[in-house]
Design a protein around this motif. Sequence first.
Motif, PDB file in Angstrom:
ATOM      1  N   ILE A   8    -126.732-122.508  20.499  1.00 22.79           N
ATOM      2  CA  ILE A   8    -126.014-123.386  19.567  1.00 22.79           C
ATOM      3  C   ILE A   8    -126.826-123.582  18.284  1.00 22.79           C
ATOM      4  CG2 ILE A   8    -125.228-125.764  19.194  1.00 22.79           C
ATOM      5  CD1 ILE A   8    -124.443-125.812  22.179  1.00 22.79           C
ATOM      6  N   GLY A   9    -128.123-123.840  18.410  1.00 20.93           N
ATOM      7  CA  GLY A   9    -128.949-124.062  17.229  1.00 20.93           C
ATOM      8  C   GLY A   9    -128.968-122.867  16.301  1.00 20.93           C
ATOM      9  N   ALA A  10    -129.094-121.656  16.871  1.00 18.92           N
ATOM     10  CA  ALA A  10    -129.109-120.447  16.043  1.00 18.92           C
ATOM     11  C   ALA A  10    -127.753-120.223  15.374  1.00 18.92           C
ATOM     12  CB  ALA A  10    -129.491-119.240  16.888  1.00 18.92           C
ATOM     13  N   THR A  11    -126.688-120.532  16.087  1.00 19.96           N
ATOM     14  CA  THR A  11    -125.345-120.386  15.505  1.00 19.96           C
ATOM     15  C   THR A  11    -125.153-121.351  14.342  1.00 19.96           C
ATOM     16  OG1 THR A  11    -124.469-119.713  17.663  1.00 19.96           O
ATOM     17  CG2 THR A  11    -122.878-120.430  16.011  1.00 19.96           C
ATOM     18  N   LEU A  12    -125.662-122.572  14.476  1.00 15.14           N
ATOM     19  CA  LEU A  12    -125.558-123.547  13.386  1.00 15.14           C
ATOM     20  C   LEU A  12    -126.345-123.095  12.157  1.00 15.14           C
ATOM     21  CD1 LEU A  12    -125.826-126.902  15.382  1.00 15.14           C
ATOM     22  CD2 LEU A  12    -123.775-125.909  14.338  1.00 15.14           C
ATOM     23  N   THR A  13    -127.479-122.451  12.371  1.00  8.07           N
ATOM     24  CA  THR A  13    -128.231-121.909  11.234  1.00  8.07           C
ATOM     25  C   THR A  13    -127.417-120.845  10.511  1.00  8.07           C
ATOM     26  OG1 THR A  13    -130.397-122.372  12.206  1.00  8.07           O
ATOM     27  CG2 THR A  13    -130.300-120.599  10.586  1.00  8.07           C
ATOM     28  N   TRP A  14    -126.765-119.990  11.273  1.00 12.69           N
ATOM     29  CA  TRP A  14    -125.908-118.977  10.648  1.00 12.69           C
ATOM     30  C   TRP A  14    -124.795-119.624   9.827  1.00 12.69           C
ATOM     31  CZ3 TRP A  14    -120.754-117.685  12.666  1.00 12.69           C
ATOM     32  CH2 TRP A  14    -120.135-116.666  11.935  1.00 12.69           C
ATOM     33  N   LEU A  15    -124.184-120.679  10.357  1.00 11.79           N
ATOM     34  CA  LEU A  15    -123.132-121.361   9.614  1.00 11.79           C
ATOM     35  C   LEU A  15    -123.666-122.032   8.354  1.00 11.79           C
ATOM     36  CD1 LEU A  15    -121.162-122.985  12.576  1.00 11.79           C
ATOM     37  CD2 LEU A  15    -120.407-121.087  11.125  1.00 11.79           C
ATOM     38  N   ALA A  16    -124.839-122.658   8.459  1.00 13.77           N
ATOM     39  CA  ALA A  16    -125.420-123.350   7.313  1.00 13.77           C
ATOM     40  C   ALA A  16    -125.779-122.381   6.189  1.00 13.77           C
ATOM     41  CB  ALA A  16    -126.661-124.134   7.752  1.00 13.77           C
ATOM     42  N   TYR A  17    -126.190-121.170   6.564  1.00 12.67           N
ATOM     43  CA  TYR A  17    -126.614-120.171   5.583  1.00 12.67           C
ATOM     44  C   TYR A  17    -125.609-119.014   5.481  1.00 12.67           C
ATOM     45  CZ  TYR A  17    -131.291-122.162   4.955  1.00 12.67           C
ATOM     46  OH  TYR A  17    -132.354-122.977   4.631  1.00 12.67           O
ATOM     47  N   TYR A  18    -124.375-119.274   5.857  1.00 14.77           N
ATOM     48  CA  TYR A  18    -123.382-118.200   5.956  1.00 14.77           C
ATOM     49  C   TYR A  18    -123.305-117.368   4.662  1.00 14.77           C
ATOM     50  CZ  TYR A  18    -118.819-115.923   6.395  1.00 14.77           C
ATOM     51  OH  TYR A  18    -117.814-115.001   6.434  1.00 14.77           O
ATOM     52  N   GLY A  19    -123.141-118.023   3.553  1.00 14.93           N
ATOM     53  CA  GLY A  19    -123.037-117.306   2.284  1.00 14.93           C
ATOM     54  C   GLY A  19    -124.317-116.582   1.919  1.00 14.93           C
ATOM     55  N   HIS A  20    -125.442-117.147   2.305  1.00 15.89           N
ATOM     56  CA  HIS A  20    -126.728-116.524   1.994  1.00 15.89           C
ATOM     57  C   HIS A  20    -126.957-115.262   2.827  1.00 15.89           C
ATOM     58  CE1 HIS A  20    -127.094-120.593   0.460  1.00 15.89           C
ATOM     59  NE2 HIS A  20    -128.071-120.164  -0.324  1.00 15.89           N
ATOM     60  N   PHE A  21    -126.536-115.294   4.100  1.00  8.43           N
ATOM     61  CA  PHE A  21    -126.611-114.078   4.901  1.00  8.43           C
ATOM     62  C   PHE A  21    -125.757-112.977   4.272  1.00  8.43           C
ATOM     63  CE2 PHE A  21    -128.030-116.806   8.500  1.00  8.43           C
ATOM     64  CZ  PHE A  21    -129.106-116.039   8.918  1.00  8.43           C
ATOM     65  N   LYS A  22    -124.545-113.316   3.863  1.00 13.20           N
ATOM     66  CA  LYS A  22    -123.660-112.323   3.270  1.00 13.20           C
ATOM     67  C   LYS A  22    -124.264-111.756   1.989  1.00 13.20           C
ATOM     68  CE  LYS A  22    -119.262-112.680   3.110  1.00 13.20           C
ATOM     69  NZ  LYS A  22    -117.888-113.162   2.823  1.00 13.20           N
ATOM     70  N   ALA A  23    -124.783-112.638   1.134  1.00 14.49           N
ATOM     71  CA  ALA A  23    -125.367-112.181  -0.129  1.00 14.49           C
ATOM     72  C   ALA A  23    -126.615-111.337   0.109  1.00 14.49           C
ATOM     73  CB  ALA A  23    -125.702-113.389  -1.005  1.00 14.49           C
ATOM     74  N   HIS A  24    -127.435-111.755   1.048  1.00 16.42           N
ATOM     75  CA  HIS A  24    -128.680-111.041   1.335  1.00 16.42           C
ATOM     76  C   HIS A  24    -128.390-109.630   1.841  1.00 16.42           C
ATOM     77  CE1 HIS A  24    -133.045-111.213   2.183  1.00 16.42           C
ATOM     78  NE2 HIS A  24    -132.776-110.451   3.240  1.00 16.42           N
ATOM     79  N   LEU A  25    -127.442-109.518   2.757  1.00 16.15           N
ATOM     80  CA  LEU A  25    -127.145-108.224   3.358  1.00 16.15           C
ATOM     81  C   LEU A  25    -126.227-107.365   2.497  1.00 16.15           C
ATOM     82  CD1 LEU A  25    -126.780-109.347   7.067  1.00 16.15           C
ATOM     83  CD2 LEU A  25    -128.614-107.981   6.072  1.00 16.15           C
ATOM     84  N   ALA A  26    -125.683-107.925   1.411  1.00 21.05           N
ATOM     85  CA  ALA A  26    -124.906-107.134   0.456  1.00 21.05           C
ATOM     86  C   ALA A  26    -125.767-106.690  -0.721  1.00 21.05           C
ATOM     87  CB  ALA A  26    -123.717-107.947  -0.053  1.00 21.05           C
ATOM     88  N   ASP A  27    -126.989-107.200  -0.794  1.00 17.51           N
ATOM     89  CA  ASP A  27    -127.888-106.877  -1.896  1.00 17.51           C
ATOM     90  C   ASP A  27    -128.486-105.488  -1.676  1.00 17.51           C
ATOM     91  OD1 ASP A  27    -130.287-106.708  -3.556  1.00 17.51           O
ATOM     92  OD2 ASP A  27    -129.968-108.832  -3.958  1.00 17.51           O
ATOM     93  N   HIS A  28    -128.204-104.578  -2.595  1.00 18.05           N
ATOM     94  CA  HIS A  28    -128.673-103.199  -2.428  1.00 18.05           C
ATOM     95  C   HIS A  28    -130.195-103.133  -2.343  1.00 18.05           C
ATOM     96  CE1 HIS A  28    -128.896 -98.859  -2.809  1.00 18.05           C
ATOM     97  NE2 HIS A  28    -129.754 -99.008  -3.801  1.00 18.05           N
ATOM     98  N   GLU A  29    -130.869-103.973  -3.109  1.00 19.24           N
ATOM     99  CA  GLU A  29    -132.333-103.946  -3.104  1.00 19.24           C
ATOM    100  C   GLU A  29    -132.895-104.349  -1.742  1.00 19.24           C
ATOM    101  OE1 GLU A  29    -133.369-106.546  -6.286  1.00 19.24           O
ATOM    102  OE2 GLU A  29    -133.466-104.917  -7.743  1.00 19.24           O
ATOM    103  N   ILE A  30    -132.211-105.263  -1.065  1.00 17.07           N
ATOM    104  CA  ILE A  30    -132.675-105.701   0.254  1.00 17.07           C
ATOM    105  C   ILE A  30    -132.345-104.671   1.312  1.00 17.07           C
ATOM    106  CG2 ILE A  30    -132.344-107.430   2.065  1.00 17.07           C
ATOM    107  CD1 ILE A  30    -134.024-108.419  -0.258  1.00 17.07           C
ATOM    108  N   VAL A  31    -131.085-104.222   1.338  1.00 16.12           N
ATOM    109  CA  VAL A  31    -130.650-103.328   2.396  1.00 16.12           C
ATOM    110  C   VAL A  31    -131.299-101.961   2.274  1.00 16.12           C
ATOM    111  CG1 VAL A  31    -128.660-102.196   3.447  1.00 16.12           C
ATOM    112  CG2 VAL A  31    -128.486-104.565   2.684  1.00 16.12           C
ATOM    113  N   SER A  32    -131.401-101.446   1.046  1.00 17.05           N
ATOM    114  CA  SER A  32    -132.009-100.131   0.855  1.00 17.05           C
ATOM    115  C   SER A  32    -133.524-100.199   0.837  1.00 17.05           C
ATOM    116  CB  SER A  32    -131.517 -99.508  -0.449  1.00 17.05           C
ATOM    117  OG  SER A  32    -132.037-100.225  -1.569  1.00 17.05           O
ATOM    118  N   GLY A  33    -134.037-101.400   0.513  1.00 20.20           N
ATOM    119  CA  GLY A  33    -135.483-101.560   0.496  1.00 20.20           C
ATOM    120  C   GLY A  33    -136.120-101.199  -0.818  1.00 20.20           C
ATOM    121  N   SER A  34    -135.345-101.056  -1.888  1.00 15.75           N
ATOM    122  CA  SER A  34    -135.962-100.751  -3.176  1.00 15.75           C
ATOM    123  C   SER A  34    -136.747-101.926  -3.716  1.00 15.75           C
ATOM    124  CB  SER A  34    -134.887-100.331  -4.189  1.00 15.75           C
ATOM    125  OG  SER A  34    -133.913-101.356  -4.343  1.00 15.75           O
TER     126      SER A  34
END
Length: 270
Positions: A97-123
């Motif tokens: 439950i605690g980990a799921t709540l963290t995902w909800l609290a940072y939902y938009g940040h997870f999406k932005a982080h994993l959509a960032d080409h520099e992060i995903v590609s590692g540049s």
Amino acid sequence: MSSSDIFFGELIGTATLILLGTGVVAGVVLKKSKSFDAGWVAISFGWGIGVLSGVYVSTQLSGAHLNPAVTLGIAIDTGVWRNVGTYVGGQMVGAIIGATLTWLAYYGHFKAHLADHEIVSGSRTPGAKAFNDVRETEERREPAAGQPGPVLGVFATAPEIRNTVQNLATEIIATMVLVLLVLGIGLNDGLTVSGTGGLMVALVVVGIGLSLGGPTGYAINPARDLGPRIVHQLLPLPHKGGSDWSYAWIPVVGPLIGAAAAAGIHNALF
């Protein structure tokens, strides 16, 4: 204490611990967060405050074990095993439950982080190199199937150097320190009654993070690592990578061995 009190006390206490603990890691790791790149000291204190909060939330209901290793250590030391399953069940559900709540609290940040080409590609590799939860090798490339990705460190621990013996030994040693302190506090009624014991446990968790957290990320709690790792496995996050199940046994087995050793030492001495 009734079984329901124990279960729900451990559930709410562990959920609080994991929410604040994984929450501070998310804040440091996720690129769009205001606390991005705050570093390992922030993570260590965040987990310590998570422990303190979880303890004070649940002490009156369950005694605030919040950790299967602590439950095991107390059972070995006292010889009382009756509610071990209830404790561990509440801890695991609370961690999820605690980990799921963290995902909800940072939902938009997870999406932005994993959509960032520099992060995903590692540049671009994040500048916070003091914490081990996000390894540089994970940030330099799109994660291959089954391989850890750039947000696993929010949920679960991972070693900086993969060496099974060293990684297991680190978790054993760190958990021994924690459980010896918990059992020692149990000998002092004044600390227990005043509530100071919870503060001392929280401070030693900070100390373990600063002193022994570098090699593996100091799980020192099977529920803390396994519950959130399950959440990572199930979350619908693109480019998240694998959940590193080949390593997952170490932050479960290591703390349990450390707890058993601590209980044996404590029982022999006291």
